[in-house]
Design a protein around this motif. Sequence first.
Motif, PDB file in Angstrom:
ATOM      1  N   SER A   1      34.518  -3.168  -8.015  1.00 51.55           N
ATOM      2  CA  SER A   1      34.110  -4.300  -7.187  1.00 51.55           C
ATOM      3  C   SER A   1      32.596  -4.461  -7.097  1.00 51.55           C
ATOM      4  N   VAL A   2      31.839  -3.407  -7.347  1.00 51.17           N
ATOM      5  CA  VAL A   2      30.386  -3.497  -7.230  1.00 51.17           C
ATOM      6  C   VAL A   2      29.769  -4.392  -8.306  1.00 51.17           C
ATOM      7  N   VAL A   3      30.518  -4.660  -9.368  1.00 56.12           N
ATOM      8  CA  VAL A   3      30.025  -5.559 -10.412  1.00 56.12           C
ATOM      9  C   VAL A   3      30.800  -6.874 -10.448  1.00 56.12           C
ATOM     10  N   ALA A   4      31.745  -7.027  -9.555  1.00 59.95           N
ATOM     11  CA  ALA A   4      32.545  -8.257  -9.495  1.00 59.95           C
ATOM     12  C   ALA A   4      31.737  -9.370  -8.830  1.00 59.95           C
ATOM     13  N   PRO A   5      31.984 -10.629  -9.222  1.00 59.38           N
ATOM     14  CA  PRO A   5      31.306 -11.739  -8.548  1.00 59.38           C
ATOM     15  C   PRO A   5      31.710 -11.787  -7.076  1.00 59.38           C
ATOM     16  N   PRO A   6      30.848 -12.339  -6.233  1.00 57.85           N
ATOM     17  CA  PRO A   6      31.132 -12.372  -4.790  1.00 57.85           C
ATOM     18  C   PRO A   6      32.460 -13.046  -4.430  1.00 57.85           C
ATOM     19  N   ASP A   7      32.906 -13.986  -5.237  1.00 56.40           N
ATOM     20  CA  ASP A   7      34.140 -14.707  -4.930  1.00 56.40           C
ATOM     21  C   ASP A   7      35.365 -14.141  -5.661  1.00 56.40           C
ATOM     22  N   ALA A   8      35.221 -12.976  -6.253  1.00 55.43           N
ATOM     23  CA  ALA A   8      36.336 -12.364  -6.989  1.00 55.43           C
ATOM     24  C   ALA A   8      37.476 -12.031  -6.020  1.00 55.43           C
ATOM     25  N   PRO A   9      38.710 -12.196  -6.484  1.00 56.22           N
ATOM     26  CA  PRO A   9      39.849 -11.827  -5.624  1.00 56.22           C
ATOM     27  C   PRO A   9      39.959 -10.296  -5.527  1.00 56.22           C
ATOM     28  N   LEU A  10      39.753  -9.774  -4.329  1.00 53.68           N
ATOM     29  CA  LEU A  10      39.797  -8.337  -4.089  1.00 53.68           C
ATOM     30  C   LEU A  10      40.716  -8.048  -2.916  1.00 53.68           C
ATOM     31  N   ARG A  11      41.321  -6.867  -2.945  1.00 51.65           N
ATOM     32  CA  ARG A  11      42.103  -6.446  -1.785  1.00 51.65           C
ATOM     33  C   ARG A  11      41.195  -6.387  -0.566  1.00 51.65           C
ATOM     34  N   LYS A  12      41.778  -6.592   0.590  1.00 49.63           N
ATOM     35  CA  LYS A  12      41.000  -6.663   1.831  1.00 49.63           C
ATOM     36  C   LYS A  12      40.143  -5.416   2.057  1.00 49.63           C
ATOM     37  N   TYR A  13      40.733  -4.224   1.891  1.00 48.20           N
ATOM     38  CA  TYR A  13      39.978  -2.995   2.141  1.00 48.20           C
ATOM     39  C   TYR A  13      38.895  -2.789   1.088  1.00 48.20           C
ATOM     40  N   VAL A  14      39.147  -3.223  -0.148  1.00 47.35           N
ATOM     41  CA  VAL A  14      38.141  -3.106  -1.207  1.00 47.35           C
ATOM     42  C   VAL A  14      36.955  -4.003  -0.874  1.00 47.35           C
ATOM     43  N   ARG A  15      37.224  -5.228  -0.478  1.00 51.16           N
ATOM     44  CA  ARG A  15      36.159  -6.159  -0.123  1.00 51.16           C
ATOM     45  C   ARG A  15      35.352  -5.631   1.072  1.00 51.16           C
ATOM     46  N   TYR A  16      36.055  -5.080   2.069  1.00 51.15           N
ATOM     47  CA  TYR A  16      35.378  -4.585   3.263  1.00 51.15           C
ATOM     48  C   TYR A  16      34.374  -3.482   2.930  1.00 51.15           C
ATOM     49  N   TYR A  17      34.775  -2.492   2.146  1.00 50.52           N
ATOM     50  CA  TYR A  17      33.907  -1.357   1.851  1.00 50.52           C
ATOM     51  C   TYR A  17      32.913  -1.632   0.727  1.00 50.52           C
ATOM     52  N   ARG A  18      33.147  -2.666  -0.039  1.00 48.67           N
ATOM     53  CA  ARG A  18      32.280  -3.015  -1.172  1.00 48.67           C
ATOM     54  C   ARG A  18      30.821  -3.122  -0.753  1.00 48.67           C
ATOM     55  N   ASP A  19      30.541  -3.815   0.337  1.00 49.21           N
ATOM     56  CA  ASP A  19      29.162  -4.001   0.770  1.00 49.21           C
ATOM     57  C   ASP A  19      28.495  -2.685   1.152  1.00 49.21           C
ATOM     58  N   PHE A  20      29.249  -1.767   1.727  1.00 52.13           N
ATOM     59  CA  PHE A  20      28.694  -0.462   2.068  1.00 52.13           C
ATOM     60  C   PHE A  20      28.340   0.327   0.805  1.00 52.13           C
ATOM     61  N   VAL A  21      29.206   0.255  -0.194  1.00 51.62           N
ATOM     62  CA  VAL A  21      28.955   0.965  -1.453  1.00 51.62           C
ATOM     63  C   VAL A  21      27.771   0.331  -2.176  1.00 51.62           C
ATOM     64  N   LEU A  22      27.685  -0.994  -2.172  1.00 53.34           N
ATOM     65  CA  LEU A  22      26.539  -1.675  -2.786  1.00 53.34           C
ATOM     66  C   LEU A  22      25.239  -1.275  -2.095  1.00 53.34           C
ATOM     67  N   GLU A  23      25.256  -1.218  -0.772  1.00 53.02           N
ATOM     68  CA  GLU A  23      24.073  -0.829  -0.010  1.00 53.02           C
ATOM     69  C   GLU A  23      23.646   0.596  -0.367  1.00 53.02           C
ATOM     70  N   LEU A  24      24.610   1.491  -0.471  1.00 49.35           N
ATOM     71  CA  LEU A  24      24.297   2.860  -0.874  1.00 49.35           C
ATOM     72  C   LEU A  24      23.682   2.890  -2.269  1.00 49.35           C
ATOM     73  N   ASN A  25      24.317   2.221  -3.222  1.00 52.39           N
ATOM     74  CA  ASN A  25      23.817   2.230  -4.598  1.00 52.39           C
ATOM     75  C   ASN A  25      22.382   1.717  -4.678  1.00 52.39           C
TER      76      ASN A  25
ATOM     77  N   ALA B   1      20.137   1.719  -2.229  1.00 50.48           N
ATOM     78  CA  ALA B   1      19.263   2.678  -1.557  1.00 50.48           C
ATOM     79  C   ALA B   1      18.996   3.902  -2.438  1.00 50.48           C
ATOM     80  N   LEU B   2      20.020   4.386  -3.126  1.00 48.12           N
ATOM     81  CA  LEU B   2      19.832   5.539  -4.009  1.00 48.12           C
ATOM     82  C   LEU B   2      18.903   5.194  -5.162  1.00 48.12           C
ATOM     83  N   ALA B   3      19.056   4.001  -5.714  1.00 48.73           N
ATOM     84  CA  ALA B   3      18.205   3.579  -6.828  1.00 48.73           C
ATOM     85  C   ALA B   3      16.741   3.463  -6.403  1.00 48.73           C
ATOM     86  N   ALA B   4      16.488   3.172  -5.147  1.00 49.43           N
ATOM     87  CA  ALA B   4      15.122   2.986  -4.652  1.00 49.43           C
ATOM     88  C   ALA B   4      14.528   4.245  -4.025  1.00 49.43           C
ATOM     89  N   ASP B   5      15.306   5.304  -3.885  1.00 49.62           N
ATOM     90  CA  ASP B   5      14.842   6.521  -3.209  1.00 49.62           C
ATOM     91  C   ASP B   5      13.971   7.348  -4.150  1.00 49.62           C
TER      92      ASP B   5
END
Length: 100
Positions: free
Chosen positions: A49-73, A75-79
């Motif tokens: 999901s981290v490379v899926a377009p914002p409007d991609a059909p995703l399961r509810k829980y996948v969509r919910y946590y996607r933003d947290f995983v993107l934020e982590l990725n 932050a790690l790249a910039a650390d």
Amino acid sequence: MLQGKHHGAFDFIFVDADKDNYLNYHKRLIDLVKIGGVIAYDNTLWNGSVVAPPDAPLRKYVRYYRDFVLELNKALAADPRIEICQLPVGDGVTLCRSIS
């Protein structure tokens, strides 16, 4: 463990926990791992999901946590304290090697 006596005491830390707190874990764990030590974060590709377009059909829980995983990725790249390597194994594993 965070009160100082374990600062830089660990060679390896593996994180597979609640995705909405991964960034909070990183902020604390970076002080516990020694220089040259590794922190591994599981599920950093999060079902692709981290490379899926914002409007991609995703399961509810996948969509919910996607933003947290993107934020982590991001932050790690910039650390500047770590070097990272993302492995496309399973649901993704990111290895962070402490360099400072």
